[in-house]
Design a protein around this motif. Sequence first.
Motif, PDB file in Angstrom:
ATOM      1  N   GLN A  28       0.839  -1.202   0.000  1.00  0.00           N
ATOM      2  CA  GLN A  28       0.000   0.000   0.000  1.00  0.00           C
ATOM      3  C   GLN A  28       0.877   1.256   0.000  1.00  0.00           C
ATOM      4  O   GLN A  28       0.615   2.210  -0.743  1.00  0.00           O
ATOM      5  CB  GLN A  28      -0.912   0.019   1.223  1.00  0.00           C
ATOM      6  N   ASP A  29       1.899   1.250   0.847  1.00  0.00           N
ATOM      7  CA  ASP A  29       2.793   2.399   0.919  1.00  0.00           C
ATOM      8  C   ASP A  29       3.590   2.585  -0.375  1.00  0.00           C
ATOM      9  O   ASP A  29       3.835   3.715  -0.807  1.00  0.00           O
ATOM     10  CB  ASP A  29       3.743   2.279   2.108  1.00  0.00           C
ATOM     11  N   MET A  30       3.983   1.481  -0.997  1.00  0.00           N
ATOM     12  CA  MET A  30       4.693   1.574  -2.274  1.00  0.00           C
ATOM     13  C   MET A  30       3.807   2.228  -3.326  1.00  0.00           C
ATOM     14  O   MET A  30       4.253   3.095  -4.078  1.00  0.00           O
ATOM     15  CB  MET A  30       5.159   0.189  -2.733  1.00  0.00           C
ATOM     16  N   ASP A  31       2.538   1.824  -3.372  1.00  0.00           N
ATOM     17  CA  ASP A  31       1.601   2.435  -4.323  1.00  0.00           C
ATOM     18  C   ASP A  31       1.416   3.920  -4.028  1.00  0.00           C
ATOM     19  O   ASP A  31       1.411   4.749  -4.935  1.00  0.00           O
ATOM     20  CB  ASP A  31       0.248   1.725  -4.290  1.00  0.00           C
ATOM     21  N   ALA A  32       1.267   4.254  -2.741  1.00  0.00           N
ATOM     22  CA  ALA A  32       1.064   5.657  -2.355  1.00  0.00           C
ATOM     23  C   ALA A  32       2.271   6.511  -2.723  1.00  0.00           C
ATOM     24  O   ALA A  32       2.127   7.676  -3.101  1.00  0.00           O
ATOM     25  CB  ALA A  32       0.775   5.754  -0.851  1.00  0.00           C
ATOM     26  N   TRP A  33       3.473   5.941  -2.627  1.00  0.00           N
ATOM     27  CA  TRP A  33       4.691   6.683  -2.941  1.00  0.00           C
ATOM     28  C   TRP A  33       4.829   6.913  -4.442  1.00  0.00           C
ATOM     29  O   TRP A  33       5.396   7.894  -4.886  1.00  0.00           O
ATOM     30  CB  TRP A  33       5.915   5.951  -2.408  1.00  0.00           C
ATOM     31  N   GLY A  34       4.321   5.950  -5.236  1.00  0.00           N
ATOM     32  CA  GLY A  34       4.381   6.105  -6.682  1.00  0.00           C
ATOM     33  C   GLY A  34       5.188   5.069  -7.432  1.00  0.00           C
ATOM     34  O   GLY A  34       5.541   5.280  -8.589  1.00  0.00           O
ATOM     35  N   TYR A  35       5.494   3.925  -6.785  1.00  0.00           N
ATOM     36  CA  TYR A  35       6.115   2.845  -7.547  1.00  0.00           C
ATOM     37  C   TYR A  35       5.166   2.517  -8.691  1.00  0.00           C
ATOM     38  O   TYR A  35       3.946   2.524  -8.512  1.00  0.00           O
ATOM     39  CB  TYR A  35       6.268   1.586  -6.683  1.00  0.00           C
ATOM     40  N   SER A  36       5.692   2.224  -9.852  1.00  0.00           N
ATOM     41  CA  SER A  36       4.810   1.889 -10.971  1.00  0.00           C
ATOM     42  C   SER A  36       5.186   0.523 -11.531  1.00  0.00           C
ATOM     43  O   SER A  36       6.358   0.186 -11.666  1.00  0.00           O
ATOM     44  CB  SER A  36       4.888   2.959 -12.058  1.00  0.00           C
ATOM     45  N   PHE A  37       4.158  -0.222 -11.817  1.00  0.00           N
ATOM     46  CA  PHE A  37       4.331  -1.556 -12.381  1.00  0.00           C
ATOM     47  C   PHE A  37       3.370  -1.708 -13.554  1.00  0.00           C
ATOM     48  O   PHE A  37       2.300  -1.088 -13.579  1.00  0.00           O
ATOM     49  CB  PHE A  37       4.049  -2.629 -11.312  1.00  0.00           C
ATOM     50  N   ARG A  38       3.715  -2.555 -14.499  1.00  0.00           N
ATOM     51  CA  ARG A  38       2.895  -2.764 -15.702  1.00  0.00           C
ATOM     52  C   ARG A  38       1.436  -3.036 -15.396  1.00  0.00           C
ATOM     53  O   ARG A  38       0.564  -2.575 -16.103  1.00  0.00           O
ATOM     54  CB  ARG A  38       3.431  -3.968 -16.485  1.00  0.00           C
ATOM     55  N   LEU A  39       1.153  -3.796 -14.357  1.00  0.00           N
ATOM     56  CA  LEU A  39      -0.224  -4.185 -14.056  1.00  0.00           C
ATOM     57  C   LEU A  39      -0.955  -3.153 -13.207  1.00  0.00           C
ATOM     58  O   LEU A  39      -2.087  -3.376 -12.802  1.00  0.00           O
ATOM     59  CB  LEU A  39      -0.262  -5.557 -13.388  1.00  0.00           C
ATOM     60  N   GLY A  40      -0.311  -2.026 -12.902  1.00  0.00           N
ATOM     61  CA  GLY A  40      -1.000  -0.931 -12.244  1.00  0.00           C
ATOM     62  C   GLY A  40      -0.898  -0.848 -10.735  1.00  0.00           C
ATOM     63  O   GLY A  40      -1.231   0.172 -10.160  1.00  0.00           O
ATOM     64  N   SER A  41      -0.450  -1.908 -10.072  1.00  0.00           N
ATOM     65  CA  SER A  41      -0.291  -1.847  -8.615  1.00  0.00           C
ATOM     66  C   SER A  41       0.814  -2.795  -8.183  1.00  0.00           C
ATOM     67  O   SER A  41       1.148  -3.750  -8.888  1.00  0.00           O
ATOM     68  CB  SER A  41      -1.592  -2.223  -7.893  1.00  0.00           C
ATOM     69  N   THR A  42       1.336  -2.495  -7.019  1.00  0.00           N
ATOM     70  CA  THR A  42       2.391  -3.346  -6.468  1.00  0.00           C
ATOM     71  C   THR A  42       1.870  -4.758  -6.257  1.00  0.00           C
ATOM     72  O   THR A  42       2.537  -5.735  -6.607  1.00  0.00           O
ATOM     73  CB  THR A  42       2.910  -2.755  -5.150  1.00  0.00           C
ATOM     74  N   ARG A  43       0.672  -4.884  -5.671  1.00  0.00           N
ATOM     75  CA  ARG A  43       0.093  -6.206  -5.410  1.00  0.00           C
ATOM     76  C   ARG A  43      -0.072  -7.017  -6.698  1.00  0.00           C
ATOM     77  O   ARG A  43       0.297  -8.192  -6.761  1.00  0.00           O
ATOM     78  CB  ARG A  43      -1.246  -6.089  -4.715  1.00  0.00           C
TER      79      ARG A  43
ATOM     80  N   TRP B 230       1.526  -6.727  -9.513  1.00  0.00           N
ATOM     81  CA  TRP B 230       2.849  -7.133  -9.986  1.00  0.00           C
ATOM     82  C   TRP B 230       3.393  -8.283  -9.151  1.00  0.00           C
ATOM     83  O   TRP B 230       3.839  -9.300  -9.687  1.00  0.00           O
ATOM     84  CB  TRP B 230       3.818  -5.943  -9.934  1.00  0.00           C
ATOM     85  N   PHE B 231       3.366  -8.142  -7.832  1.00  0.00           N
ATOM     86  CA  PHE B 231       3.925  -9.136  -6.925  1.00  0.00           C
ATOM     87  C   PHE B 231       3.255 -10.495  -7.109  1.00  0.00           C
ATOM     88  O   PHE B 231       3.921 -11.526  -7.132  1.00  0.00           O
ATOM     89  CB  PHE B 231       3.770  -8.651  -5.482  1.00  0.00           C
ATOM     90  N   GLU B 232       1.947 -10.492  -7.260  1.00  0.00           N
ATOM     91  CA  GLU B 232       1.207 -11.755  -7.336  1.00  0.00           C
ATOM     92  C   GLU B 232       1.145 -12.352  -8.736  1.00  0.00           C
ATOM     93  O   GLU B 232       1.001 -13.566  -8.870  1.00  0.00           O
ATOM     94  CB  GLU B 232      -0.214 -11.545  -6.801  1.00  0.00           C
ATOM     95  N   SER B 233       1.250 -11.522  -9.782  1.00  0.00           N
ATOM     96  CA  SER B 233       0.984 -12.033 -11.129  1.00  0.00           C
ATOM     97  C   SER B 233       2.058 -11.773 -12.168  1.00  0.00           C
ATOM     98  O   SER B 233       1.951 -12.291 -13.281  1.00  0.00           O
ATOM     99  CB  SER B 233      -0.324 -11.412 -11.646  1.00  0.00           C
ATOM    100  N   ASP B 234       3.054 -10.954 -11.856  1.00  0.00           N
ATOM    101  CA  ASP B 234       3.983 -10.551 -12.906  1.00  0.00           C
ATOM    102  C   ASP B 234       5.440 -10.513 -12.439  1.00  0.00           C
ATOM    103  O   ASP B 234       6.273  -9.905 -13.085  1.00  0.00           O
ATOM    104  CB  ASP B 234       3.571  -9.160 -13.429  1.00  0.00           C
ATOM    105  N   ALA B 235       5.730 -11.136 -11.330  1.00  0.00           N
ATOM    106  CA  ALA B 235       7.081 -11.031 -10.774  1.00  0.00           C
ATOM    107  C   ALA B 235       7.859 -12.347 -10.818  1.00  0.00           C
ATOM    108  O   ALA B 235       8.801 -12.535 -10.059  1.00  0.00           O
ATOM    109  CB  ALA B 235       6.992 -10.521  -9.332  1.00  0.00           C
ATOM    110  N   GLU B 236       7.475 -13.224 -11.732  1.00  0.00           N
ATOM    111  CA  GLU B 236       8.157 -14.520 -11.810  1.00  0.00           C
ATOM    112  C   GLU B 236       9.652 -14.359 -12.039  1.00  0.00           C
ATOM    113  O   GLU B 236      10.460 -15.082 -11.457  1.00  0.00           O
ATOM    114  CB  GLU B 236       7.577 -15.389 -12.948  1.00  0.00           C
ATOM    115  N   ASP B 237      10.023 -13.391 -12.889  1.00  0.00           N
ATOM    116  CA  ASP B 237      11.441 -13.185 -13.184  1.00  0.00           C
ATOM    117  C   ASP B 237      12.202 -12.705 -11.948  1.00  0.00           C
ATOM    118  O   ASP B 237      13.321 -13.144 -11.685  1.00  0.00           O
ATOM    119  CB  ASP B 237      11.626 -12.220 -14.348  1.00  0.00           C
ATOM    120  N   ALA B 238      11.587 -11.829 -11.171  1.00  0.00           N
ATOM    121  CA  ALA B 238      12.237 -11.339  -9.943  1.00  0.00           C
ATOM    122  C   ALA B 238      12.386 -12.477  -8.934  1.00  0.00           C
ATOM    123  O   ALA B 238      13.435 -12.620  -8.302  1.00  0.00           O
ATOM    124  CB  ALA B 238      11.440 -10.192  -9.333  1.00  0.00           C
ATOM    125  N   ARG B 239      11.331 -13.280  -8.793  1.00  0.00           N
ATOM    126  CA  ARG B 239      11.386 -14.436  -7.884  1.00  0.00           C
ATOM    127  C   ARG B 239      12.489 -15.390  -8.306  1.00  0.00           C
ATOM    128  O   ARG B 239      13.277 -15.857  -7.479  1.00  0.00           O
ATOM    129  CB  ARG B 239      10.038 -15.175  -7.898  1.00  0.00           C
TER     130      ARG B 239
END
Length: 154
Positions: A113-128, A130-139
């Motif tokens: 929530q804080d990352m979103d409020a600060w302005g982190y940007s991810f392709r899918l529009g939110s940190t959550r 990205w983390f749950e659906s688009d971060a396979e490469d980072a994992r």
Amino acid sequence: MLRLADIDALAVDALLACHGLVLERVADGAPIPGSYWGEPEAGVIGNTVYARADTPVHSLLHESSHLIVLPRERRARVHTDASDSVAEEDATCYLQIVLADALPGVGRERLMQDMDAWGYSFRLGSTRAWFESDAEDARAWLAERGLLPSLSSP
């Protein structure tokens, strides 16, 4: 937004120490050494993370994660800018979310929530998302280097 002053300082010290890092607390109003984004964002120089009481926890964890993902020989040379690739930046973002679970009163939900409020940007529009659906490469990047605790699955 959670700030360093809002959380258990001993838990932060213990978490960073587990990774060979030191938290240097900066006096209120003083410049933060090694801050890439400027105050009140955390800074990094070598194995030290610098933060003030008003430093956001997401920033403290992000800069700490930058140092954690680096090989020790590169850590020693870091001053302010610790990233050199998109893959490393993605791994850093993922790791900061995972590390949030180790801090009482923080956790990954609040951190995202804080990352979103600060302005982190991810392709899918939110940190959550990205983390749950688009971060396979980072994992995979983190797992390949033995940096991913087993509890980190989304």
